[in-house]
Design an enzyme around this catalytic site. Structure first.
Site, PDB file in Angstrom:
ATOM      1  N   HIS A 160     -13.118  28.078  26.099  1.00  0.00           N
ATOM      2  CA  HIS A 160     -11.956  28.116  25.844  1.00  0.00           C
ATOM      3  C   HIS A 160     -11.319  28.266  27.480  1.00  0.00           C
ATOM      4  O   HIS A 160     -10.197  29.077  27.669  1.00  0.00           O
ATOM      5  CB  HIS A 160     -11.535  29.364  25.206  1.00  0.00           C
ATOM      6  N   SER A 281      -0.718  16.889  52.472  1.00  0.00           N
ATOM      7  CA  SER A 281       0.882  16.782  52.051  1.00  0.00           C
ATOM      8  C   SER A 281       1.732  16.606  53.293  1.00  0.00           C
ATOM      9  O   SER A 281       1.447  17.081  54.531  1.00  0.00           O
ATOM     10  CB  SER A 281       1.277  18.291  51.303  1.00  0.00           C
ATOM     11  N   LYS A 287      -2.003  21.956  52.879  1.00  0.00           N
ATOM     12  CA  LYS A 287      -2.686  21.440  51.370  1.00  0.00           C
ATOM     13  C   LYS A 287      -3.849  20.454  51.553  1.00  0.00           C
ATOM     14  O   LYS A 287      -3.729  19.885  52.792  1.00  0.00           O
ATOM     15  CB  LYS A 287      -1.414  20.826  50.893  1.00  0.00           C
ATOM     16  N   GLU A 294      -8.325  13.230  41.115  1.00  0.00           N
ATOM     17  CA  GLU A 294      -6.827  13.178  40.265  1.00  0.00           C
ATOM     18  C   GLU A 294      -6.489  11.510  39.878  1.00  0.00           C
ATOM     19  O   GLU A 294      -5.930  11.425  38.557  1.00  0.00           O
ATOM     20  CB  GLU A 294      -5.725  13.543  40.861  1.00  0.00           C
ATOM     21  N   GLN A 326      -6.298 -15.938  25.204  1.00  0.00           N
ATOM     22  CA  GLN A 326      -6.158 -16.107  26.682  1.00  0.00           C
ATOM     23  C   GLN A 326      -5.758 -14.632  27.343  1.00  0.00           C
ATOM     24  O   GLN A 326      -5.988 -14.460  28.602  1.00  0.00           O
ATOM     25  CB  GLN A 326      -5.134 -17.119  27.126  1.00  0.00           C
TER      26      GLN A 326
HETATM   27  N1  ARG Z   1      -7.098 -20.792  29.258  1.00  0.00           N
HETATM   28  C1  ARG Z   1      -7.734 -20.573  27.980  1.00  0.00           C
HETATM   29  C2  ARG Z   1      -8.225 -19.384  27.653  1.00  0.00           C
HETATM   30  O1  ARG Z   1      -8.222 -18.255  28.567  1.00  0.00           O
HETATM   31  C3  ARG Z   1      -8.804 -21.615  27.869  1.00  0.00           C
HETATM   32  C4  ARG Z   1      -9.004 -22.097  26.659  1.00  0.00           C
HETATM   33  C5  ARG Z   1      -7.993 -22.933  26.051  1.00  0.00           C
HETATM   34  N2  ARG Z   1      -8.243 -23.684  24.693  1.00  0.00           N
HETATM   35  C6  ARG Z   1      -7.155 -24.382  24.371  1.00  0.00           C
HETATM   36  N3  ARG Z   1      -7.472 -25.146  23.160  1.00  0.00           N
HETATM   37  N4  ARG Z   1      -6.022 -24.253  24.777  1.00  0.00           N
HETATM   38  O2  ARG Z   1      -8.289 -19.055  26.534  1.00  0.00           O
END
Ligand code: ARG
Length: 463
Positions: A160, A281, A287, A294, A326
């Site tokens: 605590h 600071s 300081k 941090e 993606q």
């Molecule tokens: N740039 C795409 C990704 O990062 C690669 C694969 C894309 N494939 C597709 N059928 N559009 O996932």
């Protein structure tokens, strides 16, 4: 005009991509960092295609030489990345065709960007994990060194955030070692599970060419192949697992940082952090701010955020590949960067900590930290523990009133609470006696800390 560039998939389209859509859907600005792994995967793929007779040896050689030349261009900063070419995969493939002509068009036989990207990310993360483990073990080793040096240093242990019982500073530091040991194991588990190869899944169903997936896997150092093509192209568990492991690790670094910040405050004054890890600071000349701990505490938040982002990214996706995937890259890359940097700076910072041993000891003396030892002493004299607890509580109350620690009281003062108290009580009321008594595996006694340091070093050697 970039949107007039011919797309490799342009056959069924009659209008060019909208310019903004082109930029919106492109990933090359961030996935270009996969270039080395993309090229490595393509070289292995072409080598396998030649082995099974889909490419001639001459075609393979032209492709491999072309890819190596492109890698050199990228490394020299001479490669013109193009948004119109969407992603790292199509940028490299288009450049290959520019360089070596039509034979370059054969590289993509029997694969898809779907299995290609899944392979690239695994190769990338495998390399990064090796670097991360290296930094982590540097930090673990630094902790063991400091713990051994501070095996006899006494500080208050807290529950605590109130003074509880004296502990050795070395013991406290080794608690952090244990956490990092678990993190190390988790990252190794992740590395083992991710090391299987998606290539060969092609778009989603596999390919009609007579490919040899095991051969490609061997060339790329994978332990095996993904066993289901749909899963191979859609699975991002390995990325989530890594970011989850990273979140736990950052949470540990954050807690550790919090302690460093507290200990470095004027009120605690248990440690001095190295000047090179602090800043001043602009207005308050006195300081010295613990910026590094941090910031690490702060950066933990974004890694946690990436974990939630990836879990949310995947939760609604039907099989198999979806463009959503993606979006896996930026959270993953930022987690890698944040974790690597945090571990690196932490490993450097630990040896630059100067413990203020006298202040720690004085703090341990002032908070009745040996009250439990007095109770245990009475139990050894035959007093039931609950009664002993009561006796000590009364002695502490007197101490609070008179501003006296238990060890500062006279025998007569102590004996008014229990006649069982004798001259030998002062042995248990000392801080050194208290910590030395906790002499079992996992306990805080200096001898145990030294033994734990030996075990920790052996563990590091074995890993
Ligand atoms: N740039 C795409 C990704 O990062 C690669 C694969 C894309 N494939 C597709 N059928 N559009 O996932």
């Amino acid at each position: 005009m970039s949107n007039k560039v011919e797309k490799p998939w342009g056959g069924r389209f009659s209008e060019p991509t909208d310019a903004f859509v082109e930029a919106f859907t492109a990933s090359v600005t961030f996935d270009k960092r996969l270039y080395a792994h993309d090229i490595k995967g393509s070289i292995a793929h072409a080598t396998m295609l030649a082995k099974v007779g889909v490419l001639t040896a001459a075609e393979r050689d032209a492709i491999v030489d072309g890819l190596r030349a492109i890698e050199a261009e990228i490394e020299a900063g001479e490669f013109a990345w193009s948004i119109a070419r969407e992603d790292v995969h199509m940028n490299i493939e288009a450049r290959l065709i520019e360089r070596i002509g039509d034979v370059g068009k054969k590289l993509h036989t029997g694969r898809s960007r779907n299995d290609q990207v899944a392979t690239d990310i695994r190769l990338y993360l495998r390399d990064e994990l090796a670097e991360i483990l290296w930094e982590l073990e540097r930090l673990q080793a630094a902790l063991v060194d400091l713990a051994e040096r501070e095996a006899d240093t006494i500080m208050p242990g807290f529950t605590h955030l109130q003074t509880a019982q004296p502990v050795t500073f070395g013991h406290h530091l080794l608690a952090w070692f244990e956490m990092l040991k678990r993190d190390n194991g988790r990252l190794r588990d992740c590395a083992a599970r991710l090391n299987v190869m998606p290539l060969g899944a092609a778009a989603l169903a596999g390919t009609s060419y007579p490919i040899d997936r095991h051969y490609t896997a061997e060339l790329l150092g994978f332990d095996g192949v993904c066993e289901n093509s749909l899963d191979a192209v859609s699975d991002r568990d390995f990325a989530i697992e890594f970011v989850a492991d990273a979140s736990l690790l950052m949470m540990h670094l954050s807690r550790f940082s919090e302690e460093l910040v507290i200990w470095a405050s004027a009120q605690f004054d248990f440690i001095e952090l190295g000047d090179s890890f602090c800043t001043g600071s602009s207005i308050m000349p006195q300081k010295k701010n613990p910026d590094v701990p941090e910031l690490i505490r702060g950066k933990t938040g974004r890694v946690n955020g990436h974990l939630v982002a990836l879990l949310t990214l995947m939760k609604g996706q039907p099989l198999a590949y979806n463009k959503d995937n993606q979006e896996d890259k930026e959270p993953l890359f930022d987690t890698v960067d944040t974790l690597r940097a945090s571990l690196r700076v932490f490993a450097d910072m630990i040896p630059a900590i100067t413990p203020k041993r006298d202040n720690m000891r004085a703090a341990a003396r002032s908070g009745f930290s040996t009250a439990t030892d007095l109770a245990d002493y009475l139990v050894r004299k035959g007093v039931p523990f609950r009664d002993a607890h009561e006796v000590v509580g009364k002695a502490v109350a007197l101490g609070v009133k008179e501003n006296l620690d238990l060890a500062d009281m006279s025998l007569a003062q102590l004996r008014q609470f229990s006649e069982q108290i004798g001259e030998d009580v002062f042995e248990v009321l000392t801080l050194d006696g208290s910590v030395a008594a906790r002499d079992h595996i996992g306990g805080t006694a200096p001898a145990q800390v030294r033994a734990a340091c030996d075990r920790a070093r052996a563990w590091l050697q074995a890993h």
